[in-house]
Design a protein around this motif. Structure first.
Motif, PDB file in Angstrom:
ATOM      1  N   PHE A 187       0.858  -1.192   0.000  1.00  0.00           N
ATOM      2  CA  PHE A 187       0.000   0.000   0.000  1.00  0.00           C
ATOM      3  C   PHE A 187       0.892   1.239   0.000  1.00  0.00           C
ATOM      4  CE2 PHE A 187      -2.401   3.390   2.087  1.00  0.00           C
ATOM      5  CZ  PHE A 187      -3.625   3.328   1.423  1.00  0.00           C
ATOM      6  N   ASP A 188       0.559   2.220  -0.856  1.00  0.00           N
ATOM      7  CA  ASP A 188       1.318   3.466  -0.891  1.00  0.00           C
ATOM      8  C   ASP A 188       0.446   4.562  -1.501  1.00  0.00           C
ATOM      9  OD1 ASP A 188       3.168   5.547  -1.124  1.00  0.00           O
ATOM     10  OD2 ASP A 188       4.792   4.215  -1.733  1.00  0.00           O
ATOM     11  N   VAL A 189       0.194   5.612  -0.733  1.00  0.00           N
ATOM     12  CA  VAL A 189      -0.550   6.773  -1.236  1.00  0.00           C
ATOM     13  C   VAL A 189       0.242   8.057  -0.984  1.00  0.00           C
ATOM     14  CG1 VAL A 189      -2.841   5.748  -1.060  1.00  0.00           C
ATOM     15  CG2 VAL A 189      -1.847   6.906   0.934  1.00  0.00           C
ATOM     16  N   SER A 190       1.549   7.941  -0.915  1.00  0.00           N
ATOM     17  CA  SER A 190       2.384   9.116  -0.654  1.00  0.00           C
ATOM     18  C   SER A 190       2.275  10.132  -1.790  1.00  0.00           C
ATOM     19  CB  SER A 190       3.844   8.689  -0.468  1.00  0.00           C
ATOM     20  OG  SER A 190       4.318   7.990  -1.604  1.00  0.00           O
ATOM     21  N   ASN A 191       2.507  11.398  -1.426  1.00  0.00           N
ATOM     22  CA  ASN A 191       2.533  12.498  -2.400  1.00  0.00           C
ATOM     23  C   ASN A 191       1.209  12.652  -3.145  1.00  0.00           C
ATOM     24  OD1 ASN A 191       5.315  13.037  -1.808  1.00  0.00           O
ATOM     25  ND2 ASN A 191       5.871  11.298  -3.100  1.00  0.00           N
ATOM     26  N   ASN A 192       0.146  12.766  -2.357  1.00  0.00           N
ATOM     27  CA  ASN A 192      -1.166  13.142  -2.858  1.00  0.00           C
ATOM     28  C   ASN A 192      -1.618  14.368  -2.067  1.00  0.00           C
ATOM     29  OD1 ASN A 192      -2.605  11.114  -4.906  1.00  0.00           O
ATOM     30  ND2 ASN A 192      -1.239   9.905  -3.621  1.00  0.00           N
ATOM     31  N   ASN A 193      -2.915  14.587  -1.978  1.00  0.00           N
ATOM     32  CA  ASN A 193      -3.460  15.711  -1.207  1.00  0.00           C
ATOM     33  C   ASN A 193      -4.452  15.213  -0.159  1.00  0.00           C
ATOM     34  OD1 ASN A 193      -2.121  17.754  -2.885  1.00  0.00           O
ATOM     35  ND2 ASN A 193      -3.591  17.184  -4.468  1.00  0.00           N
TER      36      ASN A 193
END
Length: 238
Positions: A187-193
């Motif tokens: 799982f990775d959602v880095s560098n979003n808003n």
């Protein structure tokens, strides 16, 4: 004498004979499936005829008169029964949208979809992606996907999703607490808003999986979430 004659049959002749006797996978997928896959690719490319304007660095090989498995369409992986099980279209500068409805209808056995690093695929992650009921790996990192965090992931984890990587996009708002987060192994959602507290089911992942979202808070990120007071009760009418 007959036995000696059989033993003298050349190996090449036996191979030719078996070629005619064994079933041949000429066009494993139906015309409907092939045309659906081409529509899916056409949407990713941003419209236009697939065969008329191919990307300069890639010979797609996608066309309605050939089979995605036996003709080895670019980015397509099939199983031993010549059914599409993976679509990998990484780093191809695709600029359109993800037509999940068409893709899932055409590939009921699809286990992996990767659109990593195209940079320009945009729009929300459509809820129809949950119709890909065999999907275990979904990678859409390095694009311009936007909108709310996809709640459809909850339905997908109930049917076997194990990896979701969506870093370097433009998703916004909170990550909802979805049943099944604990089944994820990637799982990775880095560098979003993204904003708000990280759901408990995702706290087993490292802080790097959430970095670059200025509004996210809580473990595994350092520090606690700001305190949000409960709303005042509604006034009692006399």
């Amino acid at each position: 004498m007959a036995r000696n004659q059989i033993n003298m049959i050349p190996i090449s002749a036996l191979i030719i004979l078996l070629t005619f006797l064994l079933p041949q996978p000429s066009l494993a997928e139906s015309p409907t499936v092939r045309s659906s896959l081409i529509r899916f690719m056409d949407a990713l490319r941003g419209g236009g005829e697939l065969s008329a304007h191919p990307p300069p660095l890639l010979d797609w090989g996608w066309n309605a008169t050939s089979d995605p498995c036996t003709a080895k369409w670019a980015g397509i992986l099939c199983d031993q029964e010549f059914r599409v099980v993976a679509v990998t279209l990484d780093g191809l500068e695709l600029r359109g949208v993800l037509d999940a409805r068409t893709l899932c209808a055409a590939t009921p056995l699809l286990a992996a979809l990767s659109l990593r690093g195209n940079g320009h695929i945009h729009g929300p992650l459509p809820p129809e992606i949950a119709e890909c009921k065999s999907l275990t790996n979904l990678v859409i990192s390095g694009n311009r996907f936007e909108g709310a965090f996809p709640r459809s992931l909850g339905r997908m984890m109930m049917t076997g999703l194990r990896e979701f990587r969506a870093q370097d996009n433009q998703f916004s708002g909170p990550i909802p607490e979805v049943e099944g987060f604990g089944s994820l192994v990637g799982f990775d959602v880095s560098n979003n808003n993204l904003t708000g507290p990280i759901p408990g089911g995702l706290r087993t992942f490292s802080a790097s999986a959430f970095a670059g979202n200025q509004g996210l808070c809580g473990p595994p990120l350092p520090g606690d979430c700001p305190f949000f007071p409960a709303p005042a009760p509604a006034p009692v009418l006399a």
